[in-house]
Enzyme design. Structure first.
Site, PDB file in Angstrom:
ATOM      1  N   CYS A  98       0.815  -1.229   0.000  1.00 19.20           N
ATOM      2  CA  CYS A  98       0.000   0.000   0.000  1.00 19.20           C
ATOM      3  C   CYS A  98       0.842   1.270   0.000  1.00 19.20           C
ATOM      4  O   CYS A  98       0.334   2.356  -0.284  1.00 19.20           O
ATOM      5  CB  CYS A  98      -0.922   0.018   1.211  1.00 19.20           C
ATOM      6  SG  CYS A  98      -1.979  -1.418   1.286  1.00 19.20           S
TER       7      CYS A  98
ATOM      8  N   HIS B 189      -3.766   7.035   3.346  1.00 21.61           N
ATOM      9  CA  HIS B 189      -4.091   5.739   2.742  1.00 21.61           C
ATOM     10  C   HIS B 189      -5.489   5.343   3.205  1.00 21.61           C
ATOM     11  O   HIS B 189      -5.815   5.445   4.390  1.00 21.61           O
ATOM     12  CB  HIS B 189      -3.057   4.698   3.178  1.00 21.61           C
ATOM     13  CG  HIS B 189      -3.392   3.310   2.721  1.00 21.61           C
ATOM     14  ND1 HIS B 189      -3.846   3.038   1.450  1.00 21.61           N
ATOM     15  CD2 HIS B 189      -3.358   2.111   3.375  1.00 21.61           C
ATOM     16  CE1 HIS B 189      -4.059   1.742   1.336  1.00 21.61           C
ATOM     17  NE2 HIS B 189      -3.783   1.151   2.486  1.00 21.61           N
TER      18      HIS B 189
ATOM     19  N   ASN C 182     -10.247  -0.325   0.156  1.00 21.29           N
ATOM     20  CA  ASN C 182      -8.786  -0.270   0.215  1.00 21.29           C
ATOM     21  C   ASN C 182      -8.231  -0.714  -1.144  1.00 21.29           C
ATOM     22  O   ASN C 182      -8.313  -1.889  -1.497  1.00 21.29           O
ATOM     23  CB  ASN C 182      -8.282  -1.191   1.336  1.00 21.29           C
ATOM     24  CG  ASN C 182      -6.767  -1.191   1.463  1.00 21.29           C
ATOM     25  OD1 ASN C 182      -6.061  -0.636   0.616  1.00 21.29           O
ATOM     26  ND2 ASN C 182      -6.267  -1.820   2.515  1.00 21.29           N
TER      27      ASN C 182
HETATM   28  N1  ACO Z   1     -18.817  -9.378   8.682  1.00 21.96           N
HETATM   29  C1  ACO Z   1     -19.231  -9.736   9.907  1.00 21.96           C
HETATM   30  N2  ACO Z   1     -18.401 -10.170  10.876  1.00 21.96           N
HETATM   31  C2  ACO Z   1     -17.089 -10.245  10.574  1.00 21.96           C
HETATM   32  C3  ACO Z   1     -16.585  -9.885   9.300  1.00 21.96           C
HETATM   33  C4  ACO Z   1     -17.509  -9.453   8.345  1.00 21.96           C
HETATM   34  N3  ACO Z   1     -17.141  -9.080   7.100  1.00 21.96           N
HETATM   35  N4  ACO Z   1     -15.255 -10.072   9.313  1.00 21.96           N
HETATM   36  C5  ACO Z   1     -14.901 -10.484  10.531  1.00 21.96           C
HETATM   37  N5  ACO Z   1     -16.030 -10.603  11.307  1.00 21.96           N
HETATM   38  C6  ACO Z   1     -16.110 -11.030  12.691  1.00 21.96           C
HETATM   39  C7  ACO Z   1     -14.937 -11.841  13.136  1.00 21.96           C
HETATM   40  O1  ACO Z   1     -15.145 -13.202  12.798  1.00 21.96           O
HETATM   41  C8  ACO Z   1     -14.935 -11.602  14.620  1.00 21.96           C
HETATM   42  O2  ACO Z   1     -15.932 -12.430  15.190  1.00 21.96           O
HETATM   43  P1  ACO Z   1     -15.662 -13.184  16.610  1.00 21.96           P
HETATM   44  O3  ACO Z   1     -15.440 -12.059  17.594  1.00 21.96           O
HETATM   45  O4  ACO Z   1     -16.915 -13.953  16.810  1.00 21.96           O
HETATM   46  O5  ACO Z   1     -14.435 -13.996  16.381  1.00 21.96           O
HETATM   47  C9  ACO Z   1     -15.435 -10.178  14.771  1.00 21.96           C
HETATM   48  O6  ACO Z   1     -16.081  -9.859  13.519  1.00 21.96           O
HETATM   49  C10 ACO Z   1     -14.344  -9.142  15.030  1.00 21.96           C
HETATM   50  O7  ACO Z   1     -13.270  -9.348  14.122  1.00 21.96           O
HETATM   51  P2  ACO Z   1     -11.971  -8.472  14.172  1.00 21.96           P
HETATM   52  O8  ACO Z   1     -11.036  -8.919  13.097  1.00 21.96           O
HETATM   53  O9  ACO Z   1     -11.444  -8.407  15.581  1.00 21.96           O
HETATM   54  O10 ACO Z   1     -12.572  -7.025  13.807  1.00 21.96           O
HETATM   55  P3  ACO Z   1     -11.851  -5.629  13.820  1.00 21.96           P
HETATM   56  O11 ACO Z   1     -12.619  -4.695  14.638  1.00 21.96           O
HETATM   57  O12 ACO Z   1     -10.364  -5.734  14.065  1.00 21.96           O
HETATM   58  O13 ACO Z   1     -12.033  -5.144  12.303  1.00 21.96           O
HETATM   59  C11 ACO Z   1     -10.759  -5.055  10.258  1.00 21.96           C
HETATM   60  C12 ACO Z   1     -11.522  -5.933  11.254  1.00 21.96           C
HETATM   61  C13 ACO Z   1     -11.764  -4.128   9.587  1.00 21.96           C
HETATM   62  C14 ACO Z   1     -10.118  -5.959   9.232  1.00 21.96           C
HETATM   63  C15 ACO Z   1      -9.678  -4.225  10.970  1.00 21.96           C
HETATM   64  O14 ACO Z   1      -8.957  -5.035  11.840  1.00 21.96           O
HETATM   65  C16 ACO Z   1      -8.723  -3.541  10.028  1.00 21.96           C
HETATM   66  O15 ACO Z   1      -9.080  -2.649   9.290  1.00 21.96           O
HETATM   67  N6  ACO Z   1      -7.431  -3.910  10.067  1.00 21.96           N
HETATM   68  C17 ACO Z   1      -6.404  -3.245   9.306  1.00 21.96           C
HETATM   69  C18 ACO Z   1      -6.490  -3.467   7.842  1.00 21.96           C
HETATM   70  C19 ACO Z   1      -5.410  -2.638   7.186  1.00 21.96           C
HETATM   71  O16 ACO Z   1      -5.237  -1.491   7.482  1.00 21.96           O
HETATM   72  N7  ACO Z   1      -4.611  -3.201   6.331  1.00 21.96           N
HETATM   73  C20 ACO Z   1      -3.458  -2.403   5.923  1.00 21.96           C
HETATM   74  C21 ACO Z   1      -3.154  -2.348   4.644  1.00 21.96           C
HETATM   75  S1  ACO Z   1      -3.836  -3.549   3.580  1.00 21.96           S
HETATM   76  C22 ACO Z   1      -2.612  -3.974   2.448  1.00 21.96           C
HETATM   77  O17 ACO Z   1      -1.478  -3.711   2.626  1.00 21.96           O
HETATM   78  C23 ACO Z   1      -3.065  -4.729   1.212  1.00 21.96           C
END
Ligand code: ACO
Length: 324
Positions: free
Chosen positions: A115, A251, A281
């Site tokens: 990214c 980003h 993203n």
């Molecule tokens: N819909 C519904 N529920 C979901 C989904 C979905 N699409 N995806 C995950 N869940 C559930 C999980 O299973 C979990 O359930 P559980 O508690 O029963 O196990 C719950 O939601 C919480 O999951 P988390 O992963 O802890 O959710 P979080 O609040 O961390 O959000 C997210 C997830 C949006 C992916 C976040 O962590 C994030 O944005 N991370 C960073 C991503 C990023 O910035 N990447 C950088 C660059 S990308 C690149 O380089 C290509």
């Protein structure tokens, strides 16, 4: 000899026509519009059609940026394409783009920094221009992340989109690019990766179908920390207080990460360019596309001070402070 600086002469973007909404995703995986919006800020994303490739969007973005800068193929003397999803391994995307645009003979290469690729490309092109090695650089960030997404994995497939953004850079008597800041730390390699490559021989080559792997919440924590550090680094390097910033162009990975960076800078969200709701993203395409959106809708004006930042797989992270 008078010092030479780099200015952004024009911006452009290229997006697939096809739009995939959160409601569409509700029919594909066990998710809800509410979950996606509240966790990421994303409402829709553009997705390449089967007959489209990354190069199509890079070409469109490049043509738009060249038109905005009022330059033609003969003017361009450096092409850099940041991408993790090249159409093919070689010729590199810079050469493929040269052929589409009718650019001949100048240096052209691809650069892979996930990214942060566009910020890396901007840093390199700035050095080419300031040393007199290039007079008109075409810099593109383009991705088709949809091609490396597991569309059955709700934890990743709701996040990514396709598209490309571009800028044309030219020499200037005044900056322009005030400073660039690049970092990387490979110790985080296992938190966000795409496992396939050409050289790494898989156990069963023909059964192989790899996807993006991400430990989302761990990526989130490091992203917030590193982006908080790098925006301060960029401002301190220029002795610039945050209130002098006109715009933050971050980003576009996650609205909550963007809000955390804005809080660190004590910037109101009105001064932050947001496209995450419309583009998702798009990795290295996200910053140049957001820049182009705000330039074309008239929010970003000549003479304003803008901070660009990005964070991605590697991990890599970087920032650029710009007087537009
Ligand atoms: N819909 C519904 N529920 C979901 C989904 C979905 N699409 N995806 C995950 N869940 C559930 C999980 O299973 C979990 O359930 P559980 O508690 O029963 O196990 C719950 O939601 C919480 O999951 P988390 O992963 O802890 O959710 P979080 O609040 O961390 O959000 C997210 C997830 C949006 C992916 C976040 O962590 C994030 O944005 N991370 C960073 C991503 C990023 O910035 N990447 C950088 C660059 S990308 C690149 O380089 C290509």
């Amino acid at each position: 000899m008078k010092p030479v600086y780099t200015r952004i002469a024009g911006t452009g973007r290229g997006l697939p026509d096809k739009i995939l909404t959160n409601q569409d995703l509700e029919k594909m995986v066990d998710t809800t519009d509410e979950w996606i919006r509240s966790r990421s800020g994303i409402e829709r994303r553009h997705i390449a059609a089967d007959n489209e490739t990354n190069l199509d969007f890079c070409e469109l973005a490049a043509r738009n940026a060249m038109q905005a800068a009022d330059v033609g193929p003969k003017d361009i003397d450096l092409v850099i394409v940041g991408t993790t999803t090249p159409d093919q391994v070689f010729p590199n995307m810079g050469c493929l783009l040269q052929r589409r645009l009718g650019i001949h003979g100048c240096a052209a290469f691809s650069l892979e920094a996930a990214c942060t690729g566009f910020i890396y490309a901007l840093d390199i092109a700035d050095k080419f221009i300031r040393t007199g090695s290039a007079k008109c650089a075409l810099i593109v960030g383009g991705e088709t992340l949809s091609r490396m997404t597991d569309w059955t994995d709700r934890s990743t497939c709701v996040l990514f989109g396709d598209g490309a953004g571009a800028v044309v850079l030219e020499p200037a008597a005044k900056p322009g690019i005030l400073s660039t800041h690049l970092h990387a730390d490979g110790k985080y390699a296992d938190l966000l990766f795409f496992p396939s490559g050409v050289s790494k021989k898989p156990k069963d080559f023909y059964a192989r179908r790899d996807f993006i792997h991400m430990k989302g919440s761990e990526v989130f924590k490091v992203a917030v920390t590193k982006l908080g550090e790098i925006v301060v680094e960029a401002l301190e390097a220029n002795d610039l207080p945050p209130e002098k910033l006109d715009w933050l162009v971050p980003h576009q990975a996650n609205l909550r990460i963007i809000e955390a960076t804005a809080r660190k800078l004590k910037m109101p969200m009105e001064k932050v360019i947001l496209t995450v709701q419309d583009h998702g993203n798009t990795s290295t395409a996200s910053v140049p596309m957001a820049l182009d959106v705000a330039v074309r809708d008239g929010r970003i004006q000549r003479g304003q001070t803008i901070l660009l930042e990005a964070f991605g797989g590697g991990f890599t992270w970087g920032a650029a402070l710009i007087r537009y």
